[in-house]
Write a protein that holds these residues in place. Structure first.
Motif, PDB file in Angstrom:
ATOM      1  N   CYS A 111      -2.918   2.723   6.339  1.00 48.64           N
ATOM      2  CA  CYS A 111      -3.787   2.446   7.485  1.00 48.64           C
ATOM      3  C   CYS A 111      -4.887   1.441   7.133  1.00 48.64           C
ATOM      4  O   CYS A 111      -5.529   0.888   8.017  1.00 48.64           O
ATOM      5  N   LEU A 112      -5.093   1.186   5.856  1.00 47.75           N
ATOM      6  CA  LEU A 112      -6.118   0.248   5.414  1.00 47.75           C
ATOM      7  C   LEU A 112      -5.611  -1.188   5.279  1.00 47.75           C
ATOM      8  O   LEU A 112      -6.334  -2.064   4.817  1.00 47.75           O
ATOM      9  N   ALA A 113      -4.357  -1.423   5.664  1.00 51.56           N
ATOM     10  CA  ALA A 113      -3.763  -2.758   5.518  1.00 51.56           C
ATOM     11  C   ALA A 113      -4.582  -3.809   6.259  1.00 51.56           C
ATOM     12  O   ALA A 113      -4.880  -4.879   5.707  1.00 51.56           O
ATOM     13  N   GLU A 114      -4.938  -3.533   7.487  1.00 52.21           N
ATOM     14  CA  GLU A 114      -5.682  -4.514   8.270  1.00 52.21           C
ATOM     15  C   GLU A 114      -7.062  -4.766   7.669  1.00 52.21           C
ATOM     16  O   GLU A 114      -7.527  -5.900   7.630  1.00 52.21           O
TER      17      GLU A 114
ATOM     18  N   ASN B 124      -4.624  -8.455  -4.603  1.00 50.17           N
ATOM     19  CA  ASN B 124      -5.756  -7.962  -5.387  1.00 50.17           C
ATOM     20  C   ASN B 124      -6.558  -6.912  -4.627  1.00 50.17           C
ATOM     21  O   ASN B 124      -7.011  -5.922  -5.208  1.00 50.17           O
ATOM     22  N   ARG B 125      -6.735  -7.115  -3.326  1.00 53.14           N
ATOM     23  CA  ARG B 125      -7.485  -6.139  -2.521  1.00 53.14           C
ATOM     24  C   ARG B 125      -6.714  -4.819  -2.439  1.00 53.14           C
ATOM     25  O   ARG B 125      -7.307  -3.748  -2.500  1.00 53.14           O
ATOM     26  N   VAL B 126      -5.391  -4.897  -2.313  1.00 51.24           N
ATOM     27  CA  VAL B 126      -4.558  -3.691  -2.284  1.00 51.24           C
ATOM     28  C   VAL B 126      -4.679  -2.946  -3.618  1.00 51.24           C
ATOM     29  O   VAL B 126      -4.763  -1.716  -3.643  1.00 51.24           O
ATOM     30  N   ILE B 127      -4.709  -3.693  -4.714  1.00 57.86           N
ATOM     31  CA  ILE B 127      -4.885  -3.064  -6.022  1.00 57.86           C
ATOM     32  C   ILE B 127      -6.226  -2.340  -6.081  1.00 57.86           C
ATOM     33  O   ILE B 127      -6.308  -1.206  -6.577  1.00 57.86           O
ATOM     34  N   ASP B 128      -7.290  -2.955  -5.546  1.00 52.38           N
ATOM     35  CA  ASP B 128      -8.603  -2.308  -5.502  1.00 52.38           C
ATOM     36  C   ASP B 128      -8.559  -1.017  -4.683  1.00 52.38           C
ATOM     37  O   ASP B 128      -9.096   0.012  -5.086  1.00 52.38           O
ATOM     38  N   VAL B 129      -7.925  -1.084  -3.517  1.00 51.18           N
ATOM     39  CA  VAL B 129      -7.828   0.096  -2.649  1.00 51.18           C
ATOM     40  C   VAL B 129      -7.049   1.194  -3.354  1.00 51.18           C
ATOM     41  O   VAL B 129      -7.448   2.363  -3.340  1.00 51.18           O
TER      42      VAL B 129
ATOM     43  N   LEU C 162       0.819  -1.209   0.000  1.00 46.62           N
ATOM     44  CA  LEU C 162       0.000   0.000   0.000  1.00 46.62           C
ATOM     45  C   LEU C 162       0.856   1.264   0.000  1.00 46.62           C
ATOM     46  O   LEU C 162       1.947   1.284   0.565  1.00 46.62           O
ATOM     47  N   ASP C 163       0.330   2.309  -0.625  1.00 49.80           N
ATOM     48  CA  ASP C 163       0.976   3.616  -0.561  1.00 49.80           C
ATOM     49  C   ASP C 163       0.900   4.125   0.872  1.00 49.80           C
ATOM     50  O   ASP C 163      -0.029   3.799   1.613  1.00 49.80           O
ATOM     51  N   PRO C 164       1.862   4.964   1.285  1.00 50.40           N
ATOM     52  CA  PRO C 164       1.853   5.469   2.660  1.00 50.40           C
ATOM     53  C   PRO C 164       0.553   6.190   3.042  1.00 50.40           C
ATOM     54  O   PRO C 164       0.120   6.106   4.185  1.00 50.40           O
TER      55      PRO C 164
END
Length: 179
Positions: A26-29, A62-67, A20-22
């Motif tokens: 915070c959305l990692a979890e 894939n979820r990180v790509i969506d975010v 994730l970008d900095p």
């Protein structure tokens, strides 16, 4: 399950943080939890232990790509609007007060929406879900979600007839970015 959390969960969160970008780390979890829930729902598709780890890592990626895609789209949209020429100025105290009043009006209008539209509003704007994800969650067709979303925006726009189309669009962008 407890063993899973002790062994896999911290590593998945670290992996998501690295991807994730900095600005949105915070959305990692949240990403990891979404993937775990999705994995649980599709547990019958996983037949061997080594598939589980691969499935989880691919799911997190894939979820990180969506975010990232959602964050980039929101940022581009907000940046494309002229904040100084529009209805709000970011650094102006009185404009911030006006913004808060307008947001209060918006949330009051959202509370007055019929439940089927409020549900779509929450999933779309508050949770940032795609139309297909909303349709899957509600068990309805994608086109039904599109129609409900269009109708709820039409209803909300009626509550803000004093705002121009661009100002109303900026208001919705603020709601999206604040969630």
């Amino acid at each position: 399950m407890e063993l899973f959390y002790k062994l896999q969960y911290p590593g998945l969160i670290l992996y998501a943080c690295k991807l994730l970008d900095p600005e949105v780390s915070c959305l990692a979890e949240d990403c990891v939890q979404d993937v775990i829930v999705n994995t649980y729902l599709h547990k019958d598709d996983i037949h061997a232990p080594f598939q589980l780890r691969s499935y989880l890592l691919n799911g997190v990626r894939n979820r990180v790509i969506d975010v990232h895609r959602q964050y980039t789209a929101r940022t581009r949209y907000v940046d494309s609007k002229s904040w100084d020429a529009g209805c709000f100025k970011v650094d102006d105290y009185s404009a911030t007060m006006i913004e808060n009043e307008v947001l209060d009006r918006l949330y009051a209008a959202v509370r007055m929406l019929p439940p089927i539209y409020r549900e779509v509003f929450d999933m779309s704007f508050a949770e940032g879900l795609k139309i297909s994800e909303i349709a899957e969650r509600l068990g309805i067709a994608d086109i039904t979600v599109k129609k409900r979303k269009a109708k709820l925006i039409e209803i909300l726009r009626g509550h803000f007839s004093d705002l121009s189309h661009d100002q109303f669009s900026i208001l919705l962008a603020i709601v999206i970015c604040s969630n």
